[in-house]
Enzyme design. Structure first.
Site, short mmCIF file in Angstrom:
data_model
loop_
_atom_site.label_atom_id
_atom_site.label_comp_id
_atom_site.label_asym_id
_atom_site.label_seq_id
_atom_site.Cartn_x
_atom_site.Cartn_y
_atom_site.Cartn_z
N SER A 1 -5.30 4.80 -6.76
CA SER A 1 -6.64 4.22 -6.97
C SER A 1 -7.71 5.29 -7.07
CB SER A 1 -7.02 3.33 -5.78
OG SER A 1 -6.15 2.26 -5.67
N HIS B 1 -7.78 1.71 -12.22
CA HIS B 1 -6.53 2.36 -12.62
C HIS B 1 -6.50 2.50 -14.15
CE1 HIS B 1 -4.22 2.05 -8.74
NE2 HIS B 1 -5.27 1.31 -8.50
N TYR C 1 1.77 -6.05 -4.42
CA TYR C 1 0.90 -7.21 -4.21
C TYR C 1 0.42 -7.86 -5.52
CZ TYR C 1 -2.93 -3.83 -4.95
OH TYR C 1 -3.76 -2.88 -5.46
N GLU C 2 0.63 -7.18 -6.65
CA GLU C 2 0.16 -7.77 -7.90
C GLU C 2 0.99 -8.99 -8.30
OE1 GLU C 2 -1.29 -4.77 -10.90
OE2 GLU C 2 -0.65 -3.43 -9.30
N ALA D 1 -4.48 6.15 -2.48
CA ALA D 1 -5.65 6.10 -1.59
C ALA D 1 -5.17 5.43 -0.31
CB ALA D 1 -6.76 5.28 -2.24
N MET E 1 -1.13 0.60 0.49
CA MET E 1 -0.42 -0.54 -0.13
C MET E 1 0.53 -0.11 -1.24
SD MET E 1 -3.69 -3.09 -0.45
CE MET E 1 -4.91 -3.22 0.87
N SER E 2 0.97 1.14 -1.23
CA SER E 2 1.79 1.59 -2.36
C SER E 2 2.79 2.67 -1.94
CB SER E 2 0.88 2.17 -3.46
OG SER E 2 0.30 3.39 -3.03
N ASN F 1 -11.07 5.97 3.76
CA ASN F 1 -11.76 5.28 4.87
C ASN F 1 -10.96 5.46 6.15
OD1 ASN F 1 -9.98 3.25 3.16
ND2 ASN F 1 -9.95 2.49 5.28
N HIS G 1 -12.27 -2.72 -1.67
CA HIS G 1 -11.70 -2.02 -2.82
C HIS G 1 -12.78 -1.20 -3.52
CE1 HIS G 1 -8.92 -1.04 -5.96
NE2 HIS G 1 -9.61 -1.67 -6.89
#
Ligand code: HPA
Length: 264
Positions: free
Chosen positions: A25, A55, A79-80, A107, A202-203, A226, A238
């Site tokens: 990201s 992206h 999650y997509e 990220a 998340m990746s 963060n 996001h």
């Protein structure tokens, strides 16, 4: 030979590609540094369908610091669409084109007071906090992939050397994969802390598993956008991730360029 391998050879030439980079990201612009061609994922059968803003869904193939590279400007996250193996064809295709090592970037939120927004973290290891796996359904014993030293020790040494040369701090830590797309709760972050996580995102973990399955060496770097949920007053979103990622991106680019120069 798969159709995607053919299309990439056709547009980018036959010379073997050495290294693949997967951009996280807010880091997609790094792909434009590659001297070569950009091929939209939509032209490459089996490549991911990316629906996340921030992206760049193209494969950039060419030269960066004298090394022939393929840069995946974006990834499909679990999650997509709920597919943990979304990056499998892309990685298989790059392997067929000669790639032997992969550097994934992402990220992430930090759980450590000494790793702050704008900093980088090199993954020493990961925790699959999601319980998902891209190899579920794989029919043969090749699915039992050892994950000791999954984050390649020699690549980590070389990335540390590059960071030192560039004067960029590169602490190492454990990345916990949380499926998303909702962010974690403060209680989940406390749990991850107890379990040994230093950063959360998340990746990346599915790609590390797939890379090891395919016999590719892999390393991964987080840009910290963060402090994780409950660890600061800052609102997590996001938008915030996208706004903060460029802070670490400049440092990341320095390290990656130096790493590639040492390879060439
Ligand atoms: N949690 C999960 N994914 C993230 C975060 C986070 O705090 N920050 C950036 N990606």
């Amino acid at each position: 030979m798969s159709k995607s391998v053919e299309i990439i050879r056709d547009r980018a030439g036959n010379q073997p590609i050495q290294l693949a980079l997967i951009l996280g990201s807010g880091l997609g612009h790094l792909a434009y540094a590659v001297e070569g061609v950009a091929i939209p994922y939509a032209d490459l059968p089996g490549f991911p369908h990316v629906s996340v803003s921030g992206h760049n869904p193209s494969l950039h193939v060419g030269t960066l610091e004298g090394v022939r590279v393929a840069v995946l400007g974006a990834r499909e996250h679990y999650y997509e669409k709920g597919n943990p193996a979304a990056m499998r064809v892309a990685l298989e295709t790059l392997k067929a084109l000669g790639v032997s090592s992969v550097i994934a970037t992402n990220a992430a939120g930090s759980l450590r007071a000494d790793i702050r927004p704008g900093d980088l973290m090199l993954l020493s290891d990961h925790i699959n906090f999601s319980g998902l796996n891209p190899l579920i359904g794989e029919p043969t014993d090749t699915r039992f992939v050892p994950m000791t030293d999954a984050h390649n020790p020699a690549m980590r040494v070389a990335l540390q050397a590059a960071a030192k040369t560039e004067g960029v701090a590169l602490p190492e830590g454990v990345y916990a994969w949380y499926s998303g797309p909702s962010f974690e709760t403060p209680a989940e972050i406390r749990a991850i802390k107890i379990l040994g996580g230093d950063a959360v995102g998340m990746s990346t973990v599915p790609e590390v598993i797939l890379a090891r399955f395919l016999g590719l060496k892999v390393a991964a770097i987080s840009t910290i956008t963060n402090m994780a949920a409950g660890l600061s007053d800052e609102k997590i979103s996001h938008e915030h991730t996208k706004a903060m990622a460029p802070l670490g991106a400049a440092k990341l680019e320095k390290i990656l360029r130096c790493y590639l120069r040492a390879m060439s």
